[in-house]
Motif scaffolding. Structure first.
Motif, mmCIF file in Angstrom:
data_model
loop_
_atom_site.group_PDB
_atom_site.id
_atom_site.type_symbol
_atom_site.label_atom_id
_atom_site.label_comp_id
_atom_site.label_asym_id
_atom_site.label_seq_id
_atom_site.Cartn_x
_atom_site.Cartn_y
_atom_site.Cartn_z
ATOM 1 N N UNK A 83 0.782 -1.227 0.000
ATOM 2 C CA UNK A 83 0.000 0.000 0.000
ATOM 3 C C UNK A 83 0.820 1.286 0.000
ATOM 4 N N UNK A 84 2.008 1.273 0.633
ATOM 5 C CA UNK A 84 2.736 2.533 0.757
ATOM 6 C C UNK A 84 3.162 3.095 -0.601
ATOM 7 N N UNK A 85 3.689 2.290 -1.529
ATOM 8 C CA UNK A 85 4.019 2.853 -2.842
ATOM 9 C C UNK A 85 2.805 3.460 -3.548
ATOM 10 N N UNK A 86 1.647 2.853 -3.378
ATOM 11 C CA UNK A 86 0.429 3.385 -4.007
ATOM 12 C C UNK A 86 0.096 4.751 -3.417
ATOM 13 N N UNK A 87 0.139 4.859 -2.092
ATOM 14 C CA UNK A 87 -0.178 6.123 -1.421
ATOM 15 C C UNK A 87 0.800 7.217 -1.839
ATOM 16 N N UNK A 88 2.085 6.881 -1.882
ATOM 17 C CA UNK A 88 3.090 7.879 -2.245
ATOM 18 C C UNK A 88 2.913 8.307 -3.703
ATOM 19 N N UNK A 89 2.690 7.356 -4.597
ATOM 20 C CA UNK A 89 2.463 7.714 -6.009
ATOM 21 C C UNK A 89 1.231 8.605 -6.157
ATOM 22 N N UNK A 90 0.173 8.296 -5.419
ATOM 23 C CA UNK A 90 -1.036 9.109 -5.502
ATOM 24 C C UNK A 90 -0.777 10.526 -5.003
ATOM 25 N N UNK A 91 -0.021 10.657 -3.926
ATOM 26 C CA UNK A 91 0.284 11.985 -3.395
ATOM 27 C C UNK A 91 1.156 12.768 -4.368
ATOM 28 N N UNK A 92 2.135 12.092 -4.974
ATOM 29 C CA UNK A 92 2.996 12.755 -5.956
ATOM 30 C C UNK A 92 2.175 13.228 -7.155
ATOM 31 N N UNK A 93 1.323 12.351 -7.677
ATOM 32 C CA UNK A 93 0.515 12.706 -8.845
ATOM 33 C C UNK A 93 -0.395 13.891 -8.548
ATOM 34 N N UNK A 94 -1.000 13.898 -7.371
ATOM 35 C CA UNK A 94 -1.887 14.999 -6.998
ATOM 36 C C UNK A 94 -1.108 16.300 -6.845
ATOM 37 N N UNK A 95 0.071 16.223 -6.218
ATOM 38 C CA UNK A 95 0.886 17.431 -6.044
ATOM 39 C C UNK A 95 1.334 17.987 -7.390
ATOM 40 N N UNK A 96 1.730 17.114 -8.303
ATOM 41 C CA UNK A 96 2.138 17.572 -9.629
ATOM 42 C C UNK A 96 0.958 18.179 -10.398
ATOM 43 N N UNK A 97 -0.199 17.568 -10.267
ATOM 44 C CA UNK A 97 -1.376 18.052 -11.002
ATOM 45 C C UNK A 97 -1.778 19.454 -10.581
ATOM 46 N N UNK A 98 -1.545 19.774 -9.310
ATOM 47 C CA UNK A 98 -2.027 21.058 -8.788
ATOM 48 C C UNK A 98 -0.895 22.008 -8.409
ATOM 49 N N UNK A 99 0.339 21.679 -8.788
ATOM 50 C CA UNK A 99 1.493 22.524 -8.471
ATOM 51 C C UNK A 99 1.562 22.789 -6.957
ATOM 52 N N UNK A 100 1.440 21.708 -6.198
ATOM 53 C CA UNK A 100 1.394 21.767 -4.740
ATOM 54 C C UNK A 100 2.710 21.290 -4.149
ATOM 55 N N UNK A 101 3.186 21.997 -3.160
ATOM 56 C CA UNK A 101 4.389 21.593 -2.433
ATOM 57 C C UNK A 101 4.029 20.386 -1.554
ATOM 58 N N UNK A 102 4.769 19.287 -1.698
ATOM 59 C CA UNK A 102 4.497 18.070 -0.935
ATOM 60 C C UNK A 102 5.523 17.933 0.185
ATOM 61 N N UNK A 103 5.031 17.938 1.423
ATOM 62 C CA UNK A 103 5.875 17.703 2.600
ATOM 63 C C UNK A 103 5.641 16.264 3.029
#
Length: 309
Positions: A83-103
């Protein structure tokens, strides 16, 4: 970062998520808690989403200037691997889509066995299954930053403890047992120094990393008090307690999945586990809560949470 910025905490119902939400609200920021259950912190916006659902995560991050990935999973190498790779990929994709800084909130498992203090320059050399999962997540973040322009900041803590930290080893084996009138326990070796990070300090530090432009794009060790031995932590919690040695834990592993999962991390307890947060403390002038005060607050919270008789 201005007071009009928007912040979303992915995994806002976990202990680190809750402390991060509180710290953001204390700064007067617009904060949202993202999770499958309703938010448990007063005053925060609630966004219901499953972090394993890419579309749901993308919708949750829409409009956010900063997203904090603070989610936790059951303590299982198998579940982490799935599950962790899925969660991280989803967070990365969302941050890239919205130009969001990911902490990204992380632990030290990816470092593996370390001789000497752990610093931000310690190489990634995992020696456990869970450590390899964590190292893989860092690789995903680094590649997204290098190849796709992801703005990401990595925040690491040592083993954590604090008020209401039900997933903390120290809370479970020491604080909760002592409050229940039983002897507290420490794992493997009580005479090795072992760093522990206080969860309210984690939340305060993550809020700084999300609001200070100078913090972006780096890895930071969050403020952590000087390491004490396991025996000393137990003394501060109100008693000498007992040490659960390797043999006891191996026996427990025959019937308890948590004990089985703990065995591969024994190296963190059988040698000095030293976490250096000098860089963060110096740069942002945030000192860690002394262990004696953090343990006292954790005990008070555990007592308050016990049902009245």
């Amino acid at each position: 970062m201005t007071s009009s910025s928007t912040h979303v905490v992915l995994g806002g119902n976990g202990i680190v998520g809750r402390e991060t939400v509180r710290a953001l609200l204390d700064r007067g920021l617009d904060a949202a808690s993202v999770g499958r259950r309703p938010a448990s912190v007063d005053g925060v916006r609630n966004i219901r989403a499953d972090l394993l659902d890419a579309g749901a995560v993308k919708r949750a991050v829409a409009g956010a200037d900063v997203a904090y990935l603070t989610a936790g999973l059951p303590y299982s190498a198998r579940i982490w691997g799935e599950q962790w790779p899925v969660i991280v990929r989803n967070a990365i994709a969302a941050a890239l889509a919205h130009d969001t800084h990911l902490v990204y909130f992380d632990n030290v498992y990816a470092y593996g066995r370390v001789d000497g203090p752990m610093t931000e320059q310690t190489p990634i050399r995992p020696t456990s299954r869970k450590g390899r999962v964590r190292a893989g997540a860092i690789d995903l973040l680094d590649r997204a930053a290098a190849e796709q322009g992801l703005v990401r900041t990595v925040a690491r803590s040592a083993d954590f403890y604090g008020p209401g930290a039900t997933t903390s080893v120290f809370n479970t084996y020491a604080v909760d047992r002592i409050v229940a009138g039983r002897a507290g326990s420490w794992l493997f070796d009580g005479d090795q120094p072992h760093s522990m990070t206080y969860t309210p300090d984690i939340g305060a530090a993550l809020a700084i990393l999300g609001t200070q432009p100078a913090a972006r794009g780096r890895t930071w060790h969050l403020p952590t008090a000087p390491a004490l031995t396991g025996r000393r932590y137990l003394e501060l919690a109100g008693g000498s307690g007992r040490i659960m040695g390797t043999g006891t834990i191996r026996l427990g592993a025959l019937v308890n999945s948590g004990a089985r999962e703990t065995l591969e991390m024994a190296y963190q307890y059988t040698a000095p586990y030293l976490f250096d947060s000098t860089a963060f403390e110096t740069t942002f002038a945030l000192a860690p809560t002394p262990s004696v005060d953090g343990i006292a607050a954790s005990l008070d919270a555990a007592r308050a949470a016990r049902p009245a008789r």
